[in-house]
Design a protein around this motif. Structure first.
Motif, PDB file in Angstrom:
ATOM      1  N   THR A 183       0.865  -1.178   0.000  1.00 23.49           N
ATOM      2  CA  THR A 183       0.000   0.000   0.000  1.00 23.49           C
ATOM      3  C   THR A 183       0.901   1.226   0.000  1.00 23.49           C
ATOM      4  O   THR A 183       1.607   1.491   0.963  1.00 23.49           O
ATOM      5  N   SER A 184       0.895   1.939  -1.107  1.00 29.02           N
ATOM      6  CA  SER A 184       1.742   3.113  -1.263  1.00 29.02           C
ATOM      7  C   SER A 184       0.966   4.365  -0.889  1.00 29.02           C
ATOM      8  O   SER A 184      -0.244   4.463  -1.138  1.00 29.02           O
ATOM      9  N   ARG A 185       1.680   5.324  -0.294  1.00 32.45           N
ATOM     10  CA  ARG A 185       1.039   6.590   0.073  1.00 32.45           C
ATOM     11  C   ARG A 185       1.327   7.688  -0.939  1.00 32.45           C
ATOM     12  O   ARG A 185       1.101   8.860  -0.683  1.00 32.45           O
ATOM     13  N   GLY A 186       1.819   7.286  -2.117  1.00 32.46           N
ATOM     14  CA  GLY A 186       2.204   8.282  -3.106  1.00 32.46           C
ATOM     15  C   GLY A 186       1.297   8.357  -4.308  1.00 32.46           C
ATOM     16  O   GLY A 186       1.736   8.783  -5.375  1.00 32.46           O
ATOM     17  N   ALA A 187       0.015   7.921  -4.195  1.00 30.90           N
ATOM     18  CA  ALA A 187      -0.929   7.941  -5.314  1.00 30.90           C
ATOM     19  C   ALA A 187      -0.335   7.229  -6.523  1.00 30.90           C
ATOM     20  O   ALA A 187       0.006   7.853  -7.526  1.00 30.90           O
ATOM     21  N   PRO A 188      -0.182   5.902  -6.471  1.00 30.19           N
ATOM     22  CA  PRO A 188       0.468   5.180  -7.565  1.00 30.19           C
ATOM     23  C   PRO A 188      -0.285   5.328  -8.881  1.00 30.19           C
ATOM     24  O   PRO A 188      -1.516   5.282  -8.915  1.00 30.19           O
ATOM     25  N   HIS A 189       0.481   5.506  -9.948  1.00 28.70           N
ATOM     26  CA  HIS A 189      -0.093   5.584 -11.293  1.00 28.70           C
ATOM     27  C   HIS A 189       0.469   4.424 -12.133  1.00 28.70           C
ATOM     28  O   HIS A 189       0.007   3.314 -12.009  1.00 28.70           O
ATOM     29  N   GLY A 190       1.447   4.698 -13.001  1.00 29.39           N
ATOM     30  CA  GLY A 190       1.952   3.659 -13.878  1.00 29.39           C
ATOM     31  C   GLY A 190       2.677   2.539 -13.136  1.00 29.39           C
ATOM     32  O   GLY A 190       3.293   2.756 -12.092  1.00 29.39           O
ATOM     33  N   LEU A 191       2.583   1.319 -13.690  1.00 23.93           N
ATOM     34  CA  LEU A 191       3.244   0.143 -13.126  1.00 23.93           C
ATOM     35  C   LEU A 191       4.074  -0.547 -14.202  1.00 23.93           C
ATOM     36  O   LEU A 191       3.767  -0.461 -15.398  1.00 23.93           O
ATOM     37  N   ALA A 192       5.114  -1.251 -13.767  1.00 22.48           N
ATOM     38  CA  ALA A 192       5.903  -2.090 -14.674  1.00 22.48           C
ATOM     39  C   ALA A 192       6.579  -3.166 -13.846  1.00 22.48           C
ATOM     40  O   ALA A 192       6.821  -2.984 -12.647  1.00 22.48           O
ATOM     41  N   LEU A 193       6.880  -4.294 -14.479  1.00 22.83           N
ATOM     42  CA  LEU A 193       7.531  -5.409 -13.801  1.00 22.83           C
ATOM     43  C   LEU A 193       8.924  -5.604 -14.385  1.00 22.83           C
ATOM     44  O   LEU A 193       9.088  -5.728 -15.601  1.00 22.83           O
ATOM     45  N   THR A 194       9.958  -5.610 -13.513  1.00 21.04           N
ATOM     46  CA  THR A 194      11.336  -5.754 -13.985  1.00 21.04           C
ATOM     47  C   THR A 194      11.657  -7.236 -14.213  1.00 21.04           C
ATOM     48  O   THR A 194      11.014  -8.116 -13.647  1.00 21.04           O
ATOM     49  N   PRO A 195      12.670  -7.540 -15.032  1.00 22.38           N
ATOM     50  CA  PRO A 195      13.060  -8.942 -15.248  1.00 22.38           C
ATOM     51  C   PRO A 195      13.487  -9.645 -13.960  1.00 22.38           C
ATOM     52  O   PRO A 195      13.385 -10.865 -13.863  1.00 22.38           O
ATOM     53  N   GLU A 196      13.980  -8.866 -12.979  1.00 27.40           N
ATOM     54  CA  GLU A 196      14.425  -9.476 -11.716  1.00 27.40           C
ATOM     55  C   GLU A 196      13.265  -9.748 -10.762  1.00 27.40           C
ATOM     56  O   GLU A 196      13.474 -10.288  -9.677  1.00 27.40           O
ATOM     57  N   GLY A 197      12.056  -9.391 -11.153  1.00 27.37           N
ATOM     58  CA  GLY A 197      10.899  -9.687 -10.313  1.00 27.37           C
ATOM     59  C   GLY A 197      10.541  -8.596  -9.330  1.00 27.37           C
ATOM     60  O   GLY A 197      10.062  -8.879  -8.229  1.00 27.37           O
ATOM     61  N   TYR A 198      10.742  -7.330  -9.700  1.00 28.53           N
ATOM     62  CA  TYR A 198      10.340  -6.204  -8.874  1.00 28.53           C
ATOM     63  C   TYR A 198       9.193  -5.464  -9.568  1.00 28.53           C
ATOM     64  O   TYR A 198       9.190  -5.319 -10.799  1.00 28.53           O
ATOM     65  N   VAL A 199       8.234  -4.995  -8.777  1.00 28.44           N
ATOM     66  CA  VAL A 199       7.177  -4.142  -9.311  1.00 28.44           C
ATOM     67  C   VAL A 199       7.620  -2.697  -9.146  1.00 28.44           C
ATOM     68  O   VAL A 199       7.879  -2.239  -8.032  1.00 28.44           O
ATOM     69  N   ALA A 200       7.737  -1.986 -10.269  1.00 30.13           N
ATOM     70  CA  ALA A 200       8.085  -0.561 -10.244  1.00 30.13           C
ATOM     71  C   ALA A 200       6.801   0.245 -10.234  1.00 30.13           C
ATOM     72  O   ALA A 200       5.948   0.075 -11.114  1.00 30.13           O
ATOM     73  N   VAL A 201       6.655   1.127  -9.230  1.00 29.46           N
ATOM     74  CA  VAL A 201       5.432   1.907  -9.049  1.00 29.46           C
ATOM     75  C   VAL A 201       5.763   3.385  -9.174  1.00 29.46           C
ATOM     76  O   VAL A 201       6.608   3.899  -8.429  1.00 29.46           O
ATOM     77  N   ALA A 202       5.122   4.070 -10.112  1.00 28.63           N
ATOM     78  CA  ALA A 202       5.293   5.515 -10.255  1.00 28.63           C
ATOM     79  C   ALA A 202       4.415   6.203  -9.221  1.00 28.63           C
ATOM     80  O   ALA A 202       3.193   6.231  -9.346  1.00 28.63           O
TER      81      ALA A 202
END
Length: 728
Positions: A696-715
């Motif tokens: 649960t992010s407190r930064g108003a998440p918008h775009g998402l992407a998944l890295t090859p190493e298995g991390y979720v990148a949250v804008a």
């Protein structure tokens, strides 16, 4: 003792290894190797810093230069001893008058000079030399101990005084006169008789020598072990060559066997298809012949037969032709061919071949050059640290599994966490796998050949699952800082591409450490969505006066702009492998499938979407997932434009959505969705069934992407950063 000294006096032991002549004023280097004074002075002018010619050890000369080095009086004495023995023989001239070869001869110990009888008489009468110790030849011939032939050393200040004292304060040899004038005993000077100091030094050296002999024996045993290991090395090489040859011959035999089987199948298939085609052809040829014959008969009857003939055969001919025309003959050849298909791609097989055995050793490993890369682990999930092994030159070198140990202990020395080692790059890189059970600071100890690699042990901070492992950027407009990141993508090299709405730019970051790699501006307002294609090109959408989709090279060069009239308010964008694009259009409440040149293929979701934002595409199933922000759900279409299903409803319970924004897919087809309103990032199955909440992010998440190493990148739009969370 005499025989040993005589053996010491061979020419090699008295030869300088620089000029290859007998020593002249030999000087001792700190490494205990001796050379002529003049040879060292000449070498010092050519070589900086000076190195010992024998052992290559760097030499730090004293302030006085070569002259400040200690003299090797033992070698000088050996030279004197050799000169005395030679001079005692017949036919040797006097070293003073260069005559007087016969008659009585004497040796001046103080001058280290061989003299005839006449010169000896004069030598004893001169005031400056009458006190010198002169020894007759008969006495010298009987002398067997080289220690008796030591030159007397005189004070450089008081020429007639011998050096018989040693000032411990000044670390210098002094004469009796010096102890009265310059080195008077007191607080600043402490002269002691040389004999007393020498006895003490002898005792110390004897103690050291008593330690040297066992060490030499140990080293001799070690040399024997080296010889044994070298013999074993030869045996291991031969054994390894035989094993590798047998192994690869077996693989080659299997490939050749499979090749024979495939070629046999090709021949069998070819014969089967050929036989079918031959049968079909024969049937058509027979039908052709029958029909051609009937045609000839009928043609002759019509053209040349009389009325009686036509009446007699006409009906029969008619039935025959009608019957032939109605025959069911397959006039289309069997559409088949012999086709070989690669069940294993050659490129993939090449990667497998590279794993068919490795050659490893630990002899060349330098633990100070080995490197361990640790990644922030998350409790309950498998994490990987990477060991890169190297030799003394820093070059990658393969090692075997038995040479490596990796131990991970929990906080406060709790029980060890099990680790698993997996080789990559033929044993030059090793993955250290572990799954921590508790959060907190862990300790990772990595050894190669029972020695710690550089930096070991390492502190590894284990975080909870809902904590950001890496945070990229902070609020600001400088390079590396971020302001209102609206979307995020991952390029083909695994780098994180961030689109900033306020700073109007793209920044590319390293996914492991979060450092910025490149940055370039986007000349447009209303930036919203970004994605990359298979060539590494970047696509950016914008709305407002400069609406459209812009295509950039990975270096930031604008390649194309697509702003047709049917694209009015683009938001999210997704690029397919073949270059086609799908853009969400807020104003038209639909998604547009576009060709690589921007031309419209079809409109999708018209009348079924209220407020489309971001898009993710599952090409393997031909499905498109669209977040409907106002409807609080995810709507799924196929690429033909058909509605397949939707999931989600407004709420804050697990599986419910609240103003969904970013969406992305994992390799298994699971759907990851971000909620702008409550900050949750949730995971749903391919069918829309709720699975879990990532964070649960407190930064108003918008775009998402998944890295090859298995991390979720949250804008994080209002958090002014991009957060990476462990996903698997």
């Amino acid at each position: 003792m005499a025989s040993k000294m005589a053996n010491d006096m061979d020419r090699q032991s008295l030869t300088c290894q620089i000029c290859m002549s007998l020593f002249r004023a030999p000087k001792i280097l700190p490494c205990l190797h001796s050379f002529c004074r003049e040879c060292l002075q000449e070498l010092a002018t050519k070589q900086q810093p000076l190195e010992c010619p024998t052992c290559r050890k760097p030499v730090s000369l004293p302030d006085q230069g070569v002259d400040g080095l200690k003299n090797n009086f033992y070698v000088s004495n050996l030279l004197d001893f050799a000169a005395v023995k030679k001079g005692a023989g017949p036919g040797v001239p006097c070293q003073v008058c260069e005559g007087g070869q016969d008659g009585g001869k004497s040796w001046c110990v103080d001058c280290a000079t061989w003299m005839c009888g006449a010169c000896t008489t004069v030598h004893r009468k001169l005031p400056g030399t009458k006190e010198h110790e002169v020894v007759p030849a008969e006495v010298l011939k009987a002398e067997k101990d080289v220690s008796k032939f030591q030159r007397k050393r005189h004070c450089h200040k008081h020429k007639n005084q011998e050096l018989v004292f040693y000032c411990e304060s000044c670390n210098a040899l002094v004469c009796t006169a010096c102890t009265v004038v310059d080195h008077r005993p007191g607080t600043d000077h402490n002269p002691v008789e040389v004999s007393a100091i020498a006895d003490d030094q002898k005792d110390k050296l004897r103690q050291l020598l008593s330690q040297v002999d066992p060490r030499l024996e140990e080293m001799q045993e070690a040399l024997k072990e080296f010889d044994k290991e070298m013999m074993k090395l030869d045996s291991s090489r031969i054994e390894s060559v035989n094993q590798a040859t047998s192994y690869f011959q077996h693989l080659a035999d299997l490939l050749q066997k499979r090749e024979r089987e495939i070629l046999s199948q090709i021949d069998s298939t070819y014969r089967g298809i050929g036989k079918t085609l031959e049968s079909q052809k024969e049937e058509v040829e027979l039908g052709f012949a029958r029909l051609a014959s009937a045609r000839t008969f009928c043609g002759q009857a019509v053209d040349h037969g009389d009325e009686m003939h036509l009446v007699e055969v006409g009906e029969q001919a008619q039935r025959r032709v009608e019957g032939l025309l109605q025959e069911r003959i397959n006039l289309k050849p069997e559409q088949d061919k012999v086709q070989f298909s690669e069940r294993v791609n050659v490129a993939d097989f090449k990667k497998d071949v590279e794993r068919f055995g490795i050659v490893s050793s630990t002899v060349n490993v330098d633990v100070s050059k080995c490197r361990v890369v640790t990644k922030t682990p998350v409790v309950g999930l498998q994490c990987t640290s990477v060991l890169e092994t190297a030799d003394e030159e820093g070059q990658a070198v393969a090692v075997n599994r038995e040479a490596i140990t990796a131990t991970l202990t929990g906080p406060a020395g709790t029980r060890a966490v099990p680790t698993l080692l997996q080789a990559r790059d033929e044993g030059r890189v090793w993955d250290i796998l572990y799954t921590p059970e508790v959060t907190g600071r862990h300790r990772l100890e990595v050894k190669v050949k029972d020695r710690d690699v550089a930096g070991s042990p390492f502190d590894v901070m284990v975080r909870s699952r809902d904590s950001a492992v890496i945070t990229i950027g902070r609020e600001g407009s400088e390079e590396g800082q971020v302001k209102k990141p609206i979307d995020v993508a991952i390029d083909g090299e695994g780098k994180v591409v961030v689109l900033e709405q306020v700073n109007r730019r793209i920044q590319v970051f390293n996914a492991e450490h979060g450092n910025v790699l490149k940055c370039f501006p986007i000349e447009s307002e209303g930036l919203f969505g970004t994605d990359t294609d298979s060539s590494g090109n970047l696509f950016v959408t914008s709305y407002g006066a400069s609406f459209g989709v812009r295509k950039y090279s990975r270096e930031g060069e604008l390649l194309a702009t697509f702003n047709p009239e049917y694209l009015r308010h683009p938001l999210g964008v997704a690029v397919l492998k073949d270059g086609r694009m799908v853009a969400a259009d807020k104003q038209q409440k639909s998604c547009l499938l576009l060709q690589p040149d921007g031309s419209l293929i079809r409109e999708i979701g018209k009348g079924q979407l209220q407020d489309p934002w971001f898009i993710a595409i599952d090409e393997s199933r031909g499905l498109m997932f669209v977040t409907d922000n106002r409807a609080h759900k995810v709507v799924v279409f196929d690429l033909e434009g058909n509605l397949r299903f939707s999931f989600g409803k407004r709420g804050q319970n697990p599986g419910e959505l609240s103003s969904p924004t970013g969406v992305t897919l994992d390799p298994a087809g699971n759907v990851i969705v971000a909620n702008k309103a409550d900050g949750r990032v949730q995971v749903f199955g391919p069918d829309g069934r709720y699975l879990r909440t990532v964070t649960t992010s407190r930064g108003a998440p918008h775009g998402l992407a998944l890295t090859p190493e298995g991390y979720v990148a949250v804008a994080c739009y209002t958090g002014h950063c991009v957060e990476l969370y462990r996903y698997k």
